[in-house]
Design a protein around this motif. Structure first.
Motif, PDB file in Angstrom:
ATOM      1  N   ALA A 183     -24.079 -13.458  31.615  1.00  0.00           N
ATOM      2  CA  ALA A 183     -23.261 -14.693  31.234  1.00  0.00           C
ATOM      3  C   ALA A 183     -22.715 -14.709  30.036  1.00  0.00           C
ATOM      4  O   ALA A 183     -21.668 -15.237  29.454  1.00  0.00           O
ATOM      5  N   GLU A 184     -23.861 -15.005  28.837  1.00  0.00           N
ATOM      6  CA  GLU A 184     -23.634 -15.014  27.445  1.00  0.00           C
ATOM      7  C   GLU A 184     -22.837 -14.100  26.998  1.00  0.00           C
ATOM      8  O   GLU A 184     -21.876 -14.188  26.034  1.00  0.00           O
ATOM      9  N   ARG A 188     -18.645 -13.632  25.343  1.00  0.00           N
ATOM     10  CA  ARG A 188     -17.980 -12.953  24.136  1.00  0.00           C
ATOM     11  C   ARG A 188     -16.839 -12.010  24.433  1.00  0.00           C
ATOM     12  O   ARG A 188     -15.877 -11.611  23.788  1.00  0.00           O
ATOM     13  N   LEU A 189     -17.038 -11.271  25.495  1.00  0.00           N
ATOM     14  CA  LEU A 189     -16.116 -10.266  25.974  1.00  0.00           C
ATOM     15  C   LEU A 189     -14.976 -11.070  26.305  1.00  0.00           C
ATOM     16  O   LEU A 189     -13.703 -10.614  26.129  1.00  0.00           O
ATOM     17  N   GLN A 190     -15.111 -12.369  26.841  1.00  0.00           N
ATOM     18  CA  GLN A 190     -13.815 -13.171  27.227  1.00  0.00           C
ATOM     19  C   GLN A 190     -13.093 -13.185  25.934  1.00  0.00           C
ATOM     20  O   GLN A 190     -11.701 -13.065  25.906  1.00  0.00           O
ATOM     21  N   ALA A 191     -13.656 -13.605  24.837  1.00  0.00           N
ATOM     22  CA  ALA A 191     -12.770 -13.687  23.664  1.00  0.00           C
ATOM     23  C   ALA A 191     -12.130 -12.715  22.994  1.00  0.00           C
ATOM     24  O   ALA A 191     -10.905 -12.551  22.751  1.00  0.00           O
ATOM     25  N   PHE A 192     -12.910 -11.606  23.194  1.00  0.00           N
ATOM     26  CA  PHE A 192     -12.283 -10.077  22.622  1.00  0.00           C
ATOM     27  C   PHE A 192     -11.261  -9.827  23.687  1.00  0.00           C
ATOM     28  O   PHE A 192     -10.122  -9.504  23.052  1.00  0.00           O
ATOM     29  N   TYR A 193     -11.200  -9.972  25.018  1.00  0.00           N
ATOM     30  CA  TYR A 193     -10.275  -9.337  25.719  1.00  0.00           C
ATOM     31  C   TYR A 193      -8.971 -10.331  25.854  1.00  0.00           C
ATOM     32  O   TYR A 193      -8.045 -10.057  25.966  1.00  0.00           O
ATOM     33  N   GLY A 208     -15.085   1.215  29.988  1.00  0.00           N
ATOM     34  CA  GLY A 208     -15.917   2.510  30.184  1.00  0.00           C
ATOM     35  C   GLY A 208     -17.391   2.189  29.412  1.00  0.00           C
ATOM     36  O   GLY A 208     -17.493   1.124  28.666  1.00  0.00           O
ATOM     37  N   GLY A 209     -17.960   3.443  29.010  1.00  0.00           N
ATOM     38  CA  GLY A 209     -19.381   3.258  28.496  1.00  0.00           C
ATOM     39  C   GLY A 209     -20.274   3.060  29.485  1.00  0.00           C
ATOM     40  O   GLY A 209     -20.238   2.779  30.596  1.00  0.00           O
ATOM     41  N   GLY A 210     -21.545   3.386  28.928  1.00  0.00           N
ATOM     42  CA  GLY A 210     -22.772   3.581  29.811  1.00  0.00           C
ATOM     43  C   GLY A 210     -22.978   2.034  31.033  1.00  0.00           C
ATOM     44  O   GLY A 210     -23.292   2.119  31.862  1.00  0.00           O
ATOM     45  N   VAL A 211     -22.423   1.087  30.099  1.00  0.00           N
ATOM     46  CA  VAL A 211     -22.734  -0.216  30.863  1.00  0.00           C
ATOM     47  C   VAL A 211     -21.698  -0.662  32.067  1.00  0.00           C
ATOM     48  O   VAL A 211     -22.080  -1.672  32.649  1.00  0.00           O
ATOM     49  N   SER A 212     -20.848   0.461  32.053  1.00  0.00           N
ATOM     50  CA  SER A 212     -19.779   0.213  33.010  1.00  0.00           C
ATOM     51  C   SER A 212     -20.461   0.307  34.374  1.00  0.00           C
ATOM     52  O   SER A 212     -19.806  -0.069  35.677  1.00  0.00           O
ATOM     53  N   LYS A 213     -21.517   1.008  34.603  1.00  0.00           N
ATOM     54  CA  LYS A 213     -22.227   0.968  35.882  1.00  0.00           C
ATOM     55  C   LYS A 213     -22.743  -0.453  36.103  1.00  0.00           C
ATOM     56  O   LYS A 213     -23.055  -0.450  37.412  1.00  0.00           O
ATOM     57  N   ASN A 214     -22.736  -1.245  35.410  1.00  0.00           N
ATOM     58  CA  ASN A 214     -23.246  -2.587  35.808  1.00  0.00           C
ATOM     59  C   ASN A 214     -21.988  -3.528  35.635  1.00  0.00           C
ATOM     60  O   ASN A 214     -21.972  -4.866  35.517  1.00  0.00           O
ATOM     61  N   ALA A 215     -20.897  -2.999  36.012  1.00  0.00           N
ATOM     62  CA  ALA A 215     -19.689  -4.011  35.620  1.00  0.00           C
ATOM     63  C   ALA A 215     -19.598  -4.988  36.533  1.00  0.00           C
ATOM     64  O   ALA A 215     -19.042  -6.216  36.553  1.00  0.00           O
ATOM     65  N   ASP A 216     -20.199  -4.982  37.905  1.00  0.00           N
ATOM     66  CA  ASP A 216     -20.351  -6.309  38.630  1.00  0.00           C
ATOM     67  C   ASP A 216     -21.023  -7.404  38.120  1.00  0.00           C
ATOM     68  O   ASP A 216     -20.865  -8.553  38.608  1.00  0.00           O
ATOM     69  N   ASP A 217     -21.918  -7.075  37.197  1.00  0.00           N
ATOM     70  CA  ASP A 217     -22.540  -8.049  36.673  1.00  0.00           C
ATOM     71  C   ASP A 217     -22.001  -8.974  35.532  1.00  0.00           C
ATOM     72  O   ASP A 217     -22.045 -10.186  35.131  1.00  0.00           O
ATOM     73  N   PHE A 218     -20.634  -8.367  35.008  1.00  0.00           N
ATOM     74  CA  PHE A 218     -19.825  -9.089  34.094  1.00  0.00           C
ATOM     75  C   PHE A 218     -18.417  -9.178  34.180  1.00  0.00           C
ATOM     76  O   PHE A 218     -17.743 -10.231  33.710  1.00  0.00           O
ATOM     77  N   LEU A 219     -18.078  -8.117  34.649  1.00  0.00           N
ATOM     78  CA  LEU A 219     -16.301  -8.184  34.918  1.00  0.00           C
ATOM     79  C   LEU A 219     -15.872  -9.327  35.521  1.00  0.00           C
ATOM     80  O   LEU A 219     -14.812 -10.020  35.440  1.00  0.00           O
ATOM     81  N   PRO A 220     -16.645  -9.599  37.016  1.00  0.00           N
ATOM     82  CA  PRO A 220     -16.078 -10.770  37.610  1.00  0.00           C
ATOM     83  C   PRO A 220     -16.153 -12.100  36.911  1.00  0.00           C
ATOM     84  O   PRO A 220     -15.278 -13.180  37.254  1.00  0.00           O
ATOM     85  N   LEU A 221     -16.825 -12.389  35.746  1.00  0.00           N
ATOM     86  CA  LEU A 221     -16.943 -13.422  35.109  1.00  0.00           C
ATOM     87  C   LEU A 221     -15.890 -13.460  34.016  1.00  0.00           C
ATOM     88  O   LEU A 221     -15.671 -14.767  33.551  1.00  0.00           O
ATOM     89  N   LEU A 222     -14.855 -12.493  33.869  1.00  0.00           N
ATOM     90  CA  LEU A 222     -13.760 -12.823  32.986  1.00  0.00           C
ATOM     91  C   LEU A 222     -12.483 -13.243  33.771  1.00  0.00           C
ATOM     92  O   LEU A 222     -12.413 -12.855  34.742  1.00  0.00           O
TER      93      LEU A 222
END
Length: 248
Positions: A183-184, A188-193, A208-222
Motif C-alpha cells: 500500500a505504501e 508512490r506508483l499512484q503519483a508516478f502514473y 512489466g518486470g519481476g514484480v508484475s507477478k505480484n500485480a494483484d498486490d498493488f495494481l488494484p490500489l491504483l
C-alpha cells in the motif's frame, strides 16, 4: 519453427533464452546469472558469454538480440543509470558483436519488453498509445503507438519532487530498500502514473518486470483513467522482445 536467442541485461541480473518467434514464447529454460558488481563492459560481456555457454545452442546462425538498461542510439549506449559510467557514449553493439564473435541486434531493455508485449502479449492489437513500464532496479519505459515502437522514452528519469530520477523513489528497488508495504509503495506508483497519464494521455499502461507477478498486490490500489494491466510475459519480456527484434 523460427527461433532466435534473446539476452536481457538488467541492473541485478542477466537472463537469456531461446525464443519461439511464431508464438513469442520461451523455447528453452531461462538461464540467469547475477549482474557483476559495478557492471563494467568487460565484466558484463563475460557474464553474457557465460549465459550463452550455459544455453548450449550449437546453431551459431540463429539471430541474437541483446537488451540493455540504457538509451541506445545507433548501437551506442548514451546513458548509464544503474551500470558503470564506462557505458556512456560507448559503442556497445560493436563491443558485443566482437566479444561474442557474431552479429547481434542491441536495444534498450524496456523497448525490447514493449515489443514483446505489443507483438505477443498484453498490448497486442491495442490501438493508440500503449506505455509499458518495467519496475525493477530502476523504471524502464516503452512507447508503442499502434504497435510501432517509439524508442528511448526513459520515463524513470523524470525529475520528480526532490528526486532527479523518479525511479530512485518509486522503483521496486526503492520498495525493497525502504521495506515499504504494498500500500505504501502503491501511493508512490499512484503519483508516478498520474503524472505520466497527465503528460501523455495513453490508451493503456502495461506493467512489466519481476514484480508484475505480484500485480494483484498493488495494481488494484491504483486509481487512474487509463487501464493498467500486468505484462503477460512478465520478466521474460526483454528476452522475447530482443530475440524478436534480432529476427527482424
Amino acid at each position: 519453427m523460427a527461433k532466435a536467442i534473446g539476452v536481457d541485461i538488467g541492473g541485478t541480473g542477466i537472463k537469456a533464452g531461446l525464443v519461439d518467434l511464431s508464438h513469442g514464447t520461451m523455447a528453452s529454460d531461462r538461464v540467469r546469472v547475477p549482474t557483476p558488481e559495478g557492471a563494467s563492459p568487460q565484466d558484463v560481456l563475460k557474464a553474457v558469454q557465460s549465459v550463452l555457454k550455459t544455453l548450449d545452442i550449437e546453431d551459431s546462425s540463429l539471430p541474437l538480440g541483446v537488451a540493455f538498461p540504457a538509451i541506445v542510439k545507433r548501437g551506442k549506449t548514451m546513458s548509464a543509470a544503474n551500470v558503470s559510467k564506462e557505458w556512456l557514449d560507448f559503442d556497445a553493439e560493436r563491443f558485443f558483436r566482437d566479444g561474442l564473435n557474431r552479429n547481434i541486434v542491441f536495444v534498450n531493455d524496456a523497448d525490447a519488453a514493449g515489443v514483446a508485449e505489443a507483438r505477443h502479449g498484453a498490448a497486442r492489437d491495442v490501438q493508440g498509445l500503449t506505455i509499458l513500464t518495467t519496475l525493477g532496479t530502476g523504471i524502464g519505459s516503452a512507447f508503442l503507438y499502434n504497435g510501432v515502437l517509439v524508442p528511448n522514452s526513459e520515463l524513470g528519469h523524470l525529475n520528480f519532487r526532490e528526486f532527479d530520477s523518479v525511479e530512485k523513489w518509486a522503483a521496486t528497488s526503492a520498495r525493497e530498500r525502504e521495506n515499504l508495504t504494498w500500500a505504501e509503495w502503491a501511493e508512490r506508483l499512484q503519483a508516478f502514473y498520474t503524472h505520466v497519464e497527465f503528460l501523455f494521455s495513453p490508451d493503456l499502461f502495461v506493467v512489466g518486470g519481476g514484480v508484475s507477478k505480484n500485480a494483484d498486490d498493488f495494481l488494484p490500489l491504483l486509481e487512474l483513467n487509463t487501464p493498467i494491466i500486468p505484462a503477460i510475459h512478465r520478466n521474460n519480456s526483454g528476452i522475447i522482445g530482443a530475440a524478436s527484434l534480432a529476427a527482424d
